[in-house]
Design a protein around this motif. Structure first.
Motif, short mmCIF file in Angstrom:
data_model
loop_
_atom_site.label_atom_id
_atom_site.label_comp_id
_atom_site.label_asym_id
_atom_site.label_seq_id
_atom_site.Cartn_x
_atom_site.Cartn_y
_atom_site.Cartn_z
N SER A 95 46.94 49.02 46.42
CA SER A 95 47.02 48.22 46.49
C SER A 95 48.13 47.05 45.42
CB SER A 95 45.94 47.38 45.86
OG SER A 95 45.03 48.02 45.18
N TRP A 97 48.80 44.26 42.77
CA TRP A 97 48.23 42.98 41.72
C TRP A 97 49.73 42.47 41.33
CZ3 TRP A 97 42.88 41.40 41.75
CH2 TRP A 97 42.39 42.74 42.53
N HIS A 135 47.15 41.23 46.16
CA HIS A 135 46.23 41.17 45.65
C HIS A 135 46.57 40.08 44.36
CE1 HIS A 135 44.09 44.48 47.66
NE2 HIS A 135 43.14 43.87 47.94
N ARG A 153 42.88 38.19 47.78
CA ARG A 153 43.78 38.95 48.59
C ARG A 153 45.10 37.48 48.70
NH1 ARG A 153 41.80 43.60 50.78
NH2 ARG A 153 39.50 43.79 50.14
#
Length: 345
Positions: A95, A97, A135, A153
Motif C-alpha cells: 500500500s 500512504w 491510503h 482509502r
C-alpha cells in the motif's frame, strides 16, 4: 498600434505551453515510489528507534535523486511512523500512504459521525501523491472545534487536476482533493497527531529531504570547481556552499542522535525540530543563491536535472515559514532556563 497592444497580441497568438513531459515525469516518479515500497526500500527505521540517521540518510539520498520522489517517500514513511506511534490501521502490503494534514485558511475539511461511521466532507489542499496513494492519513475538524486524524482509502476521493500551478515539485502530484462522504477511521484521539513527540521528529525529517535537494543543486557547481580552469570567484562560491552544507549535515546528524537518546521528550523535540528546520532551510536558500550566481543562466537553460532541482527546492523549503517559524523558535527558547541551557550549543 501602440507597442503594448502589439506585445499583448503576440502573447495571445503564441501556442499555449504543454505539460505532457511533466505528466510523464509524474508518472515515472509514481512508478518509482511504488517500486521502492514493493522492494522494501522504504522499510525504514522508525524515528527514535536508535537508527534515526539511517532513516534520514535514505530520505536525503532519494532527495538528491529527485525531490518530488523524496516528498512522496517522506509522506509514506511518516504515515507508517504515525500509525506505529498512535495505533490504527496496519498498513497492507504494497500500500502507498500519504499524510494530508495541511490546514491553510479557507473551507475546512469536516468529519462527522453518522450511524456509527465517520465520514469526511469538503476539500483538502496540498495532498501530495493525490493519484498514487492508496491510503492516507487526513486531518479534519470535528464537532466542538477539535481536530482529529483519520485513516482513509483514497479510492473514494476526487483529486482535482490543475490545482498545482508551480513547475517546482510538480511531479509530487500535489493536488486539492475533494471528499464527499468518504469513510474514515480515527487514528488516536483529538489532538494526538500534533501532540506526540513524533510530530516534531517527522518535521525534522523533512529537513533531511531539503538537505538532499541542496546537495543536488550544488552538484554542477562542485563539478565545475573541480576543473583546472575554475577561477577564484567560482572556487570561493563553492567553498561557501561546502561550508553551508557541512554545517547543515552536522546539525542533522546531531539531531538524529538526540532523538534516539530522548525519543519521548516532547519539549526538546519541538525546539530541536524548529532549530533543524531553520538551519537547513537557511542553508538551502544560501546554496540556491550562491550556486545560481556562480553558474549563471546557462545550466538553468540547458541542464534539465539542475533546473528541476532548483525549481523543486525553491518550492519545497517554503514549508518553512521564515520569520514566522523563527518567531516560534524564539518563543520556545526565550525562557528563564535559556542561559542554563548553554550545553545546547
Amino acid at each position: 498600434m501602440r507597442a503594448s497592444e502589439t506585445v499583448g497580441r503576440g502573447v495571445r497568438e503564441q501556442e499555449p505551453p504543454t505539460f505532457g513531459d511533466e505528466e510523464r515525469r509524474t508518472g515515472r516518479i509514481a512508478a518509482r515510489l511504488v517500486e521502492e515500497i514493493a522492494s522494501g526500500g522504504l522499510d525504514l527505521p522508525l524515528p527514535g528507534s536508535g537508527s534515526t540517521w539511517v532513516r534520514w540518510e535514505r530520505l536525503r539520498d532519494l532527495a538528491r535523486e529527485d525531490l518530488s520522489l523524496a516528498r512522496l517517500a517522506e509522506g509514506h514513511t511518516d504515515a507508517i511512523a504515525i500509525l506505529s506511534e498512535l495505533g490504527g490501521w496496519t498498513p497492507e502490503p504494497a500500500s502507498v500512504w500519504g499524510v494530508w494534514a495541511a490546514h491553510p485558511p479557507g473551507t475546512p475539511l469536516i468529519a462527522d459521525k453518522t450511524g456509527g461511521r465517520w465520514r469526511l466532507h469538503g476539500a483538502k489542499p496540498f495532498c501530495s501523491g493525490a493519484r498514487v496513494c492508496t491510503h492516507a492519513l487526513v486531518s479534519a475538524d470535528v464537532a466542538g472545534g477539535e481536530r482529529r486524524l483519520f485513516a482513509i482509502r483514497t479510492d473514494g476521493t476526487k483529486p482535482r487536476p490543475g490545482t498545482w500551478a508551480s513547475a517546482g515539485m510538480a511531479a509530487s502530484d500535489t493536488l486539492t482533493v475533494h471528499f464527499d462522504g468518504v469513510g474514515a477511521e480515527p487514528v488516536g484521539r483529538p489532538g494526538d497527531y500534533v501532540g506526540r513527540p513524533g510530530f516534531h521528529h517527522g518535521g525534522a525529517g523533512v529537513a533531511a529531504c531539503w538537505f538532499g535537494g541542496a546537495l543536488a543543486v550544488a552538484r554542477p557547481l562542485a563539478a565545475r570547481a573541480g576543473r583546472d580552469e575554475a577561477d577564484a570567484h567560482l572556487l570561493s562560491a563553492f567553498g561557501a556552499v561546502d561550508r553551508e552544507l557541512y554545517a547543515a549535515g552536522s546539525v542533522l546528524r546531531r539531531a538524529s542522535r538526540e532523538i534516539d537518546d530522548h525519543p519521548l521528550d516532547r519539549s526538546s523535540a519541538a525546539v530541536r525540530a524548529a532549530r533543524v528546520r531553520a538551519v537547513v532551510a537557511d542553508t538551502c536558500t544560501r546554496v540556491l543563491r550562491r550556486t545560481g550566481e556562480a553558474l549563471g543562466a546557462g545550466p538553468l537553460a540547458g541542464d534539465v536535472v539542475y533546473a528541476r532541482a532548483t525549481a523543486d527546492l525553491c518550492v519545497y523549503i517554503r514549508q518553512h515559514h521564515a520569520e514566522r517559524d523563527l518567531a516560534e523558535l524564539g518563543t520556545l527558547v526565550a525562557s528563564g532556563t535559556w542561559m542554563s541551557g548553554a550545553d545546547d550549543y
